[in-house]
Design an enzyme around this catalytic site. Structure first.
Site, PDB file in Angstrom:
ATOM      1  N   HIS A  69      15.079  13.345  -0.621  1.00 52.56           N
ATOM      2  CA  HIS A  69      14.179  13.664  -1.725  1.00 52.56           C
ATOM      3  C   HIS A  69      12.838  12.993  -1.446  1.00 52.56           C
ATOM      4  CE1 HIS A  69      13.302  13.438  -6.344  1.00 52.56           C
ATOM      5  NE2 HIS A  69      12.523  14.292  -5.705  1.00 52.56           N
ATOM      6  N   VAL A  70      11.875  13.787  -0.983  1.00 55.95           N
ATOM      7  CA  VAL A  70      10.565  13.248  -0.622  1.00 55.95           C
ATOM      8  C   VAL A  70       9.633  13.338  -1.823  1.00 55.95           C
ATOM      9  CG1 VAL A  70       8.589  13.452   0.915  1.00 55.95           C
ATOM     10  CG2 VAL A  70      10.892  13.920   1.779  1.00 55.95           C
ATOM     11  N   LEU A  71       9.123  12.197  -2.256  1.00 58.60           N
ATOM     12  CA  LEU A  71       8.217  12.156  -3.399  1.00 58.60           C
ATOM     13  C   LEU A  71       6.810  12.559  -2.986  1.00 58.60           C
ATOM     14  CD1 LEU A  71       9.332   8.742  -4.959  1.00 58.60           C
ATOM     15  CD2 LEU A  71       9.883  11.011  -5.818  1.00 58.60           C
ATOM     16  N   ASP A  99      -2.577  -1.125   7.206  1.00 61.90           N
ATOM     17  CA  ASP A  99      -3.202  -1.154   5.895  1.00 61.90           C
ATOM     18  C   ASP A  99      -4.662  -0.730   6.078  1.00 61.90           C
ATOM     19  OD1 ASP A  99      -4.267  -1.727   3.435  1.00 61.90           O
ATOM     20  OD2 ASP A  99      -3.518  -3.766   3.312  1.00 61.90           O
ATOM     21  N   PHE A 108       0.862  -1.180   0.000  1.00 61.86           N
ATOM     22  CA  PHE A 108       0.000   0.000   0.000  1.00 61.86           C
ATOM     23  C   PHE A 108       0.896   1.225   0.000  1.00 61.86           C
ATOM     24  CE2 PHE A 108      -2.151   3.242   2.758  1.00 61.86           C
ATOM     25  CZ  PHE A 108      -3.107   3.646   1.829  1.00 61.86           C
ATOM     26  N   TRP A 117       7.158   5.714  -8.766  1.00 61.35           N
ATOM     27  CA  TRP A 117       8.364   5.093  -8.218  1.00 61.35           C
ATOM     28  C   TRP A 117       8.144   3.599  -8.004  1.00 61.35           C
ATOM     29  CZ3 TRP A 117      10.324   2.443  -4.020  1.00 61.35           C
ATOM     30  CH2 TRP A 117      11.694   2.575  -3.749  1.00 61.35           C
TER      31      TRP A 117
END
Length: 369
Positions: free
Chosen positions: A136-138, A219, A117, A146
């Site tokens: 580097h935060v997506l 989850d 998840f 990614w």
């Protein structure tokens, strides 16, 4: 298996891979009160990657198993931001998963379902790492891409690029892997998918939700399924996915994704006897694993000095705790890797050889409406 790691890392870079795994425990409620839950056991795996005396990447997976059926839930994957440019976190994630799956194959796995998840957060495994300025935060869209990139490399890795030439190769190949992505509330998922081998759906679409859908830690499905179980609901799987869109993390305004990759294998004596990194990992008691894992979550990674100190303390304390265990092998606890990939190899990499590809996906900003 060390070659897999070496070919994924730029030449000259040196990494150390640590792998801890817990002993198996009973898991009587993976599918709630359904008969499908019977005889399932689970164990946890923690991978940590160190470069220049500091952790740069980590991944935790929980493996549920019964007979020759295995379900791999990717619980967490995170970076600290201190890795060099020649090391792709996406490729490190890929290598961790191949190492784990090949280890299951050596146990005789015929069916492996990988699931996760994906929800965008600043940090997952390394406290304060979001504050160090180098991480580097997506964003939500970038994180989905990614993971698509990572699982696509896995799908290709376990698919023969050419038709087998003889019956023995046929036995040693996988059946065609199937990849699924479901993004609640997003109608056009196709733009995220790389090819026709990906399915815009969930792997499980029929039956009663409380009996057919597995329940994993942290989850959103699990919390919803538990509510339905208490209500003795007969909600179908199809209705469950539809209504999940309006609940909890799925309705926060950010894109989240449910990924599934299904793998089937033929077994051969040659593969099972093969001496590779599928044998990696130090087996430790489940209670000790949880203590060790919780300790990691208490160490700060907000600066390089903090991260180096946290890495040193964690590794020192962990080694002291596990080195006297029966059957402890240091080479299974730590694997030193030297990168072999050339810059041109990485740049012009062919997907038929996913082990050498190393791409970091950049986040894309969502269009403001």
């Amino acid at each position: 298996m060390p070659d897999l790691w070496s070919e994924s890392i730029l030449e000259g870079r040196k990494l150390s891979i640590y792998h801890l795994k817990s002993t198996l425990e009973k898991c009587p409620f993976l599918f709630g009160q359904s008969k499908k839950s019977k005889d399932f056991q689970f164990g946890s795996h923690l991978f940590l990657v160190e470069e220049q005396n500091v952790f740069i990447f980590g991944m935790e997976c929980i493996v549920y198993e019964k007979n020759k059926e295995f379900i791999v839930f990717v619980s967490k994957a995170d970076s600290t931001g201190f890795g060099s440019k020649g090391v792709s976190c996406n490729s490190l994630a890929f290598c961790c998963l191949v190492t784990l799956i090949d280890g299951l194959r050596k146990q005789g796995a015929e069916n492996v379902t990988l699931t996760l998840f994906a929800i965008a957060q600043g940090q997952y495994l390394f406290p304060e790492s979001v504050d160090n300025g180098q991480k580097h935060v997506l964003n939500d869209s970038g994180l989905l891409r990614w993971w698509v990139n990572c699982l696509e490399k896995l799908r290709k890795y376990y698919t023969d690029s050419e038709a087998p030439n003889d019956s023995e190769k046929q036995k040693n190949s996988t059946l065609l892997p199937k990849a699924y992505l479901f993004v609640p509330g997003l109608e056009n998922i196709r733009s995220y998918l790389p090819n026709r081998h990906w399915i815009e759906s969930n792997a499980i679409t029929t039956g009663k939700a409380v009996e057919e859908l597995p329940r994993f830690p942290d989850d959103p499905k699990c919390r919803y399924l538990c509510e339905l179980q208490d209500e003795k609901s007969d909600m179908s799987v199809e209705e469950f996915w539809d209504t999940l869109t309006y609940r909890q993390e799925c309705s926060s305004g950010k894109l989240v994704g449910f990924f599934t990759l299904q793998l089937q294998f033929y077994q051969t004596r040659e593969f099972i006897a093969k001496d590779n990194f599928g044998d990696s990992g130090v087996m430790i008691p489940a209670k000790l694993y949880r203590v060790t894992y919780d300790t990691l979550l208490k160490h700060p990674f907000g600066s390089l000095s903090d991260a180096q100190s946290s890495t040193e303390k964690f590794l020192s304390n962990t080694l002291s705790a596990v080195q006297n265990l029966k059957d402890f092998h240091y080479k299974r606890y730590k694997l030193d890797i030297c990168g072999l990939a050339k810059r041109d190899d990485r740049k012009n990499h062919n997907h038929s050889k996913p082990a050498t590809q190393a791409n970091i996906l950049q986040p894309r900003k969502k269009v403001k409406k």
